[in-house]
Design an enzyme around this catalytic site. Structure first.
Site, PDB file in Angstrom:
ATOM      1  N   PRO A  92     -17.989 -57.530 -16.990  1.00 38.52           N
ATOM      2  CA  PRO A  92     -17.861 -58.741 -17.808  1.00 38.52           C
ATOM      3  C   PRO A  92     -19.118 -59.016 -18.635  1.00 38.52           C
ATOM      4  CG  PRO A  92     -17.337 -59.208 -15.499  1.00 38.52           C
ATOM      5  CD  PRO A  92     -17.922 -57.835 -15.546  1.00 38.52           C
ATOM      6  N   GLU A 119     -19.785 -57.001  -5.829  1.00 43.64           N
ATOM      7  CA  GLU A 119     -20.435 -57.866  -6.821  1.00 43.64           C
ATOM      8  C   GLU A 119     -21.003 -57.053  -7.979  1.00 43.64           C
ATOM      9  OE1 GLU A 119     -20.077 -61.180  -6.297  1.00 43.64           O
ATOM     10  OE2 GLU A 119     -18.989 -60.436  -4.537  1.00 43.64           O
ATOM     11  N   ARG A 157      -4.121 -43.706 -27.180  1.00 41.91           N
ATOM     12  CA  ARG A 157      -3.117 -43.975 -28.220  1.00 41.91           C
ATOM     13  C   ARG A 157      -3.547 -43.461 -29.587  1.00 41.91           C
ATOM     14  NH1 ARG A 157       0.581 -47.876 -27.423  1.00 41.91           N
ATOM     15  NH2 ARG A 157       0.497 -48.601 -29.568  1.00 41.91           N
ATOM     16  N   ASP A 172       0.165 -50.650 -35.282  1.00 45.39           N
ATOM     17  CA  ASP A 172      -0.208 -51.588 -34.224  1.00 45.39           C
ATOM     18  C   ASP A 172      -0.933 -52.782 -34.802  1.00 45.39           C
ATOM     19  OD1 ASP A 172       0.800 -50.304 -32.038  1.00 45.39           O
ATOM     20  OD2 ASP A 172      -1.053 -49.222 -31.589  1.00 45.39           O
TER      21      ASP A 172
HETATM   22  C1  4GT Z   1     -14.104 -58.093 -15.349  1.00 40.43           C
HETATM   23  C2  4GT Z   1     -14.321 -57.033 -16.191  1.00 40.43           C
HETATM   24  C3  4GT Z   1     -14.795 -55.825 -15.637  1.00 40.43           C
HETATM   25  C4  4GT Z   1     -14.860 -56.837 -13.537  1.00 40.43           C
HETATM   26  C5  4GT Z   1     -14.075 -57.180 -17.658  1.00 40.43           C
HETATM   27  C6  4GT Z   1     -18.178 -55.258 -11.093  1.00 40.43           C
HETATM   28  C7  4GT Z   1     -17.462 -55.522  -9.814  1.00 40.43           C
HETATM   29  C8  4GT Z   1     -17.312 -55.677 -12.224  1.00 40.43           C
HETATM   30  C9  4GT Z   1     -16.103 -56.050 -10.170  1.00 40.43           C
HETATM   31  C10 4GT Z   1     -15.928 -55.766 -11.617  1.00 40.43           C
HETATM   32  N1  4GT Z   1     -14.369 -57.990 -14.039  1.00 40.43           N
HETATM   33  N2  4GT Z   1     -15.045 -55.752 -14.314  1.00 40.43           N
HETATM   34  N3  4GT Z   1     -15.007 -54.736 -16.388  1.00 40.43           N
HETATM   35  N4  4GT Z   1     -13.815 -58.423 -18.121  1.00 40.43           N
HETATM   36  N5  4GT Z   1     -15.148 -56.790 -12.233  1.00 40.43           N
HETATM   37  O1  4GT Z   1     -14.125 -56.226 -18.391  1.00 40.43           O
END
Ligand code: 4GT
Length: 251
Positions: A92, A119, A157, A172
């Site tokens: 994220p 985590e 794709r 697309d």
């Molecule tokens: C969201 C995304 C991602 C997670 C995203 C590390 C442990 C990250 C759990 C993982 N959440 N990965 N790539 N929004 N969670 O891309």
């Protein structure tokens, strides 16, 4: 294209390797795939690859050493220097995945997708061994596997032959920076709702113009941010002008 996923859950990737257009394309040999499990690089008998976070707090962190060993196995930097490879950590905290980024990634011969769990991963191995960090949206999921598969599907794709019809990828949404137009199929009347006349007219120029207008209307209504800083073609500018002046009259 050769894709490698570093993951604690290799079986999850069956959903993309076995099903749908991506599954068929893999059978046809249009792409290759392997998984590498960091668990096999645990330096202890119990096979754990995670530990508690320095500084305290909830959850566990994936340790640097098994991740580095898995990346090393994946080759790239180490073995496949003749290929153009990219090592990507899905998280994220990454840069947002966009159509532009997908096009860029489709140019590589080899993508190594690092999937976190718990985590996340010890920052030091990310610093030294990862080329870029990518996010699939502003939300959190339990592991990097689903985000990795979203990235894979979007990239695959674009590889010639993966979509049966080579025009499909070009049509697309986002291929032209706009949202997609509405689609209809038989029957021409469903629960009293009819298909727009123009789509039954057989007039292909008129149909193309209607679709473009619908795309513009939807983009304006739902995602106006997509129109900011986008160069409009003359036909698009003209249609947009029409839509905007309609709005003014209604107001
Ligand atoms: C969201 C995304 C991602 C997670 C995203 C590390 C442990 C990250 C759990 C993982 N959440 N990965 N790539 N929004 N969670 O891309």
């Amino acid at each position: 294209m050769f894709i490698q996923a570093i993951t604690l859950f290799p079986e999850m990737f069956e959903s993309i390797t076995c099903y749908g257009v991506t599954g068929r394309a893999k059978q046809l040999g249009l792409w290759q795939f392997e998984t590498i499990n960091p668990r096999s690089f645990a330096d202890n008998k119990l096979g754990y690859i995670d530990d508690r976070p320095f500084g305290g707090g909830p959850g566990m962190i994936m340790m640097a050493a098994p991740i580095q060993a898995a990346l090393k196995q994946a080759g790239t930097r180490y073995k496949n220097q003749q290929h153009n490879s990219r090592i990507i950590y899905l998280s994220p905290q990454g840069q947002p995945l966009t159509h532009r980024k997908v096009i860029e990634l489709a140019q590589y011969d080899n993508l190594v997708l690092l999937c976190g769990r718990y985590e996340g991963i010890d920052e030091r191995v990310l610093q030294t061994d990862v080329d870029e960090e990518i996010s699939v949206g502003d939300f959190v999921v339990s592991g990097g596997e689903l985000p990795a598969m979203m990235l894979m599907d979007a990239v695959l794709r674009l590889i010639p032959g993966v979509l049966g019809d080579s025009l499909s990828a070009e049509q697309d949404s986002f291929a032209d920076g706009l949202l997609d137009c509405p689609h209809y199929t038989r029957p021409s009347e469903f629960q009293g709702m009819v298909v727009p006349d123009v789509l039954l007219s057989g007039n292909h120029a008129l149909i193309a113009e209607w679709r473009l207008e619908q795309s513009l209307r939807r983009t304006l209504a739902r995602r106006p941010d997509l129109l900011d800083g986008r160069d409009l073609l003359p036909q698009e500018a003209e249609l947009l002008q029409k839509i905007l002046s309609e709005r003014e009259q209604a107001a």
